[in-house]
Write a protein that holds these residues in place. Structure first.
Motif, PDB file in Angstrom:
ATOM      1  N   MET A   1     -29.438  -5.857  13.204  1.00 26.06           N
ATOM      2  CA  MET A   1     -30.536  -6.712  12.758  1.00 26.06           C
ATOM      3  C   MET A   1     -30.236  -7.247  11.357  1.00 26.06           C
ATOM      4  O   MET A   1     -29.700  -6.536  10.528  1.00 26.06           O
ATOM      5  N   ASP A   2     -30.611  -8.534  11.119  1.00 26.84           N
ATOM      6  CA  ASP A   2     -30.411  -9.132   9.813  1.00 26.84           C
ATOM      7  C   ASP A   2     -31.113  -8.289   8.764  1.00 26.84           C
ATOM      8  O   ASP A   2     -32.294  -7.985   8.869  1.00 26.84           O
ATOM      9  N   GLU A   3     -30.391  -7.944   7.705  1.00 30.97           N
ATOM     10  CA  GLU A   3     -30.968  -7.068   6.687  1.00 30.97           C
ATOM     11  C   GLU A   3     -32.099  -7.730   5.906  1.00 30.97           C
ATOM     12  O   GLU A   3     -32.892  -7.055   5.258  1.00 30.97           O
ATOM     13  N   LEU A   4     -32.195  -9.089   5.928  1.00 30.80           N
ATOM     14  CA  LEU A   4     -33.261  -9.789   5.220  1.00 30.80           C
ATOM     15  C   LEU A   4     -34.512  -9.962   6.070  1.00 30.80           C
ATOM     16  O   LEU A   4     -35.559 -10.348   5.559  1.00 30.80           O
ATOM     17  N   PHE A   5     -34.417  -9.700   7.356  1.00 29.11           N
ATOM     18  CA  PHE A   5     -35.576  -9.803   8.250  1.00 29.11           C
ATOM     19  C   PHE A   5     -36.258  -8.443   8.291  1.00 29.11           C
ATOM     20  O   PHE A   5     -35.668  -7.445   8.690  1.00 29.11           O
ATOM     21  N   LYS A   6     -37.536  -8.416   7.903  1.00 26.82           N
ATOM     22  CA  LYS A   6     -38.227  -7.140   7.776  1.00 26.82           C
ATOM     23  C   LYS A   6     -38.496  -6.528   9.148  1.00 26.82           C
ATOM     24  O   LYS A   6     -38.891  -7.223  10.087  1.00 26.82           O
ATOM     25  N   GLN A   7     -38.309  -5.253   9.219  1.00 27.89           N
ATOM     26  CA  GLN A   7     -38.630  -4.545  10.442  1.00 27.89           C
ATOM     27  C   GLN A   7     -40.144  -4.358  10.536  1.00 27.89           C
ATOM     28  O   GLN A   7     -40.856  -4.334   9.531  1.00 27.89           O
ATOM     29  N   ARG A   8     -40.607  -4.204  11.757  1.00 29.63           N
ATOM     30  CA  ARG A   8     -42.048  -4.134  11.992  1.00 29.63           C
ATOM     31  C   ARG A   8     -42.714  -3.031  11.172  1.00 29.63           C
ATOM     32  O   ARG A   8     -43.790  -3.224  10.593  1.00 29.63           O
ATOM     33  N   ASP A   9     -42.099  -1.886  11.099  1.00 30.25           N
ATOM     34  CA  ASP A   9     -42.697  -0.756  10.388  1.00 30.25           C
ATOM     35  C   ASP A   9     -42.723  -0.958   8.880  1.00 30.25           C
ATOM     36  O   ASP A   9     -43.424  -0.226   8.174  1.00 30.25           O
ATOM     37  N   ASP A  10     -41.958  -1.963   8.383  1.00 33.87           N
ATOM     38  CA  ASP A  10     -41.877  -2.186   6.934  1.00 33.87           C
ATOM     39  C   ASP A  10     -42.625  -3.434   6.478  1.00 33.87           C
ATOM     40  O   ASP A  10     -42.516  -3.823   5.314  1.00 33.87           O
ATOM     41  N   LEU A  11     -43.392  -4.050   7.391  1.00 34.64           N
ATOM     42  CA  LEU A  11     -44.018  -5.329   7.073  1.00 34.64           C
ATOM     43  C   LEU A  11     -44.879  -5.275   5.816  1.00 34.64           C
ATOM     44  O   LEU A  11     -44.908  -6.213   5.021  1.00 34.64           O
ATOM     45  N   PHE A  12     -45.603  -4.196   5.638  1.00 34.87           N
ATOM     46  CA  PHE A  12     -46.539  -4.106   4.518  1.00 34.87           C
ATOM     47  C   PHE A  12     -46.022  -3.235   3.384  1.00 34.87           C
ATOM     48  O   PHE A  12     -46.788  -2.797   2.527  1.00 34.87           O
ATOM     49  N   GLU A  13     -44.714  -3.023   3.388  1.00 37.95           N
ATOM     50  CA  GLU A  13     -44.081  -2.331   2.273  1.00 37.95           C
ATOM     51  C   GLU A  13     -43.626  -3.360   1.244  1.00 37.95           C
ATOM     52  O   GLU A  13     -43.128  -4.427   1.610  1.00 37.95           O
ATOM     53  N   PRO A  14     -43.790  -3.089  -0.054  1.00 39.13           N
ATOM     54  CA  PRO A  14     -43.342  -4.057  -1.060  1.00 39.13           C
ATOM     55  C   PRO A  14     -41.836  -4.274  -0.998  1.00 39.13           C
ATOM     56  O   PRO A  14     -41.082  -3.359  -0.663  1.00 39.13           O
ATOM     57  N   ASP A  15     -41.426  -5.489  -1.282  1.00 42.34           N
ATOM     58  CA  ASP A  15     -39.999  -5.789  -1.355  1.00 42.34           C
ATOM     59  C   ASP A  15     -39.366  -4.898  -2.421  1.00 42.34           C
ATOM     60  O   ASP A  15     -39.952  -4.661  -3.485  1.00 42.34           O
ATOM     61  N   TYR A  16     -38.168  -4.427  -2.164  1.00 37.15           N
ATOM     62  CA  TYR A  16     -37.533  -3.482  -3.082  1.00 37.15           C
ATOM     63  C   TYR A  16     -37.331  -4.075  -4.466  1.00 37.15           C
ATOM     64  O   TYR A  16     -37.266  -3.360  -5.466  1.00 37.15           O
ATOM     65  N   ILE A  17     -37.229  -5.415  -4.560  1.00 37.22           N
ATOM     66  CA  ILE A  17     -37.075  -6.051  -5.871  1.00 37.22           C
ATOM     67  C   ILE A  17     -38.356  -5.908  -6.688  1.00 37.22           C
ATOM     68  O   ILE A  17     -38.319  -5.623  -7.893  1.00 37.22           O
ATOM     69  N   ASN A  18     -39.490  -6.076  -6.041  1.00 35.96           N
ATOM     70  CA  ASN A  18     -40.759  -6.041  -6.763  1.00 35.96           C
ATOM     71  C   ASN A  18     -41.073  -4.675  -7.348  1.00 35.96           C
ATOM     72  O   ASN A  18     -41.721  -4.580  -8.401  1.00 35.96           O
ATOM     73  N   ILE A  19     -40.660  -3.625  -6.692  1.00 36.72           N
ATOM     74  CA  ILE A  19     -41.039  -2.288  -7.165  1.00 36.72           C
ATOM     75  C   ILE A  19     -40.265  -1.886  -8.420  1.00 36.72           C
ATOM     76  O   ILE A  19     -40.551  -0.837  -9.005  1.00 36.72           O
ATOM     77  N   HIS A  20     -39.326  -2.713  -8.854  1.00 38.80           N
ATOM     78  CA  HIS A  20     -38.570  -2.403 -10.060  1.00 38.80           C
ATOM     79  C   HIS A  20     -39.132  -3.105 -11.298  1.00 38.80           C
ATOM     80  O   HIS A  20     -38.623  -2.909 -12.399  1.00 38.80           O
ATOM     81  N   TRP A  21     -40.170  -3.928 -11.135  1.00 34.77           N
ATOM     82  CA  TRP A  21     -40.783  -4.568 -12.295  1.00 34.77           C
ATOM     83  C   TRP A  21     -41.637  -3.567 -13.042  1.00 34.77           C
ATOM     84  O   TRP A  21     -42.317  -2.731 -12.452  1.00 34.77           O
ATOM     85  N   LEU A  22     -41.651  -3.700 -14.372  1.00 36.47           N
ATOM     86  CA  LEU A  22     -42.421  -2.795 -15.211  1.00 36.47           C
ATOM     87  C   LEU A  22     -43.431  -3.587 -16.034  1.00 36.47           C
ATOM     88  O   LEU A  22     -43.231  -4.758 -16.348  1.00 36.47           O
ATOM     89  N   LYS A  23     -44.524  -2.941 -16.386  1.00 35.47           N
ATOM     90  CA  LYS A  23     -45.513  -3.533 -17.272  1.00 35.47           C
ATOM     91  C   LYS A  23     -45.719  -2.607 -18.463  1.00 35.47           C
ATOM     92  O   LYS A  23     -45.424  -1.416 -18.401  1.00 35.47           O
ATOM     93  N   ARG A  24     -46.230  -3.172 -19.542  1.00 31.41           N
ATOM     94  CA  ARG A  24     -46.493  -2.392 -20.756  1.00 31.41           C
ATOM     95  C   ARG A  24     -47.992  -2.414 -21.053  1.00 31.41           C
ATOM     96  O   ARG A  24     -48.514  -3.434 -21.513  1.00 31.41           O
ATOM     97  N   PRO A  25     -48.692  -1.322 -20.780  1.00 31.83           N
ATOM     98  CA  PRO A  25     -50.116  -1.250 -21.135  1.00 31.83           C
ATOM     99  C   PRO A  25     -50.308  -1.249 -22.646  1.00 31.83           C
ATOM    100  O   PRO A  25     -49.345  -1.336 -23.418  1.00 31.83           O
ATOM    101  N   ALA A  26     -51.557  -1.111 -23.066  1.00 27.82           N
ATOM    102  CA  ALA A  26     -51.876  -1.187 -24.491  1.00 27.82           C
ATOM    103  C   ALA A  26     -51.182  -0.101 -25.309  1.00 27.82           C
ATOM    104  O   ALA A  26     -50.884  -0.296 -26.486  1.00 27.82           O
ATOM    105  N   ASP A  27     -50.921   1.046 -24.687  1.00 27.08           N
ATOM    106  CA  ASP A  27     -50.276   2.132 -25.437  1.00 27.08           C
ATOM    107  C   ASP A  27     -48.759   1.986 -25.494  1.00 27.08           C
ATOM    108  O   ASP A  27     -48.058   2.891 -25.956  1.00 27.08           O
ATOM    109  N   ASP A  28     -48.237   0.832 -25.011  1.00 24.46           N
ATOM    110  CA  ASP A  28     -46.819   0.485 -25.090  1.00 24.46           C
ATOM    111  C   ASP A  28     -45.935   1.400 -24.246  1.00 24.46           C
ATOM    112  O   ASP A  28     -44.732   1.493 -24.470  1.00 24.46           O
TER     113      ASP A  28
END
Length: 227
Positions: A1-28
């Motif tokens: 299966m094409d690695e870019l085509f999401k499997q049915r069981d993973d449809l609502f899982e975040p893309d692996y790229i997105n889970i690596h983004w970070l944010k900085r709250p007020a406490d830095d």
């Protein structure tokens, strides 16, 4: 299966790229960005009720596509490209352009500026009055950023920023539509610009604010149908 085509069981899982983004709250501290963060950002970028319903529906299609890019990162390119299409459709609607052939996006933007429909007051960058200066400190080059917001009354008579948009928006759109597909990290900034531009096109104008030129697209010379 094409690695870019999401499997049915993973449809609502975040893309692996997105889970690596970070944010900085007020406490830095650093925390991972979650879907609620992404949804909050997208939901805040909206068109006003003064914009025709058809244009608002098209813009929401772009927003929804970008929203779902949380689950498939490559949808960012699709959503952003469609957002550029909505900008062009909004310009055609406001300038009463009926022909499907020309003028191009760049010519439409310049016409909107010439007609007094767009000026710097509608955009956050010139409103913030951001200025930066560089200086050497030993071997280090430091950048100092200051903000000196100008009066809105002044910005209504300025077109420095929107004139830059007349050049950059067609170029960026064309790079997406005709160039190599790219994975854009920041789609929120251009989406905010597109929303601000469309909102300004359809905002009620005060008497005397609009240029004396006709809003409708009249007879054009060759330069009006390019871009």
């Amino acid at each position: 299966m094409d690695e870019l085509f999401k499997q049915r069981d993973d449809l609502f899982e975040p893309d692996y790229i997105n889970i690596h983004w970070l944010k900085r709250p007020a406490d830095d501290t650093e925390e991972p960005v979650v879907f609620d963060d992404w949804y909050a950002h997208i939901s805040l970028i909206r068109l006003s009720e003064s914009v025709p319903r058809e244009i608002r529906e098209q813009f929401d299609t772009a927003r929804n596509t970008l929203l779902y890019s949380w689950f498939s990162y490559r949808l960012r390119t699709v959503g952003l490209l469609y957002s550029y299409t909505v900008v062009e459709n909004a310009l055609r609607e406001r300038l009463q352009v009926k022909s499907k052939r020309g003028p191009g996006l760049g010519a439409l933007l310049r016409k909107a500026v010439a007609n007094g429909l767009l000026n710097d007051s509608g955009f956050c960058v010139p409103r913030a009055g951001r200025q930066q200066s560089f200086k050497h400190e030993g071997d280090q080059l430091t950048c100092q950023v200051t903000y000196d917001p100008p009066p809105l009354s002044d910005l209504r008579h300025r077109t420095t920023y929107v004139s830059q948009l007349c050049e950059s928006i067609p170029r960026l759109r064309n790079s997406l539509a005709h160039g190599e597909p790219e994975l854009f990290c920041d789609v929120l900034a251009p989406l905010m610009v597109h929303a601000a531009l469309i909102n300004m096109l359809f905002e009620p104008h005060e008497p005397g604010r609009q240029n004396e030129h006709s809003t409708a697209w009249g007879k054009s010379n060759k330069s009006d149908v390019e871009d």
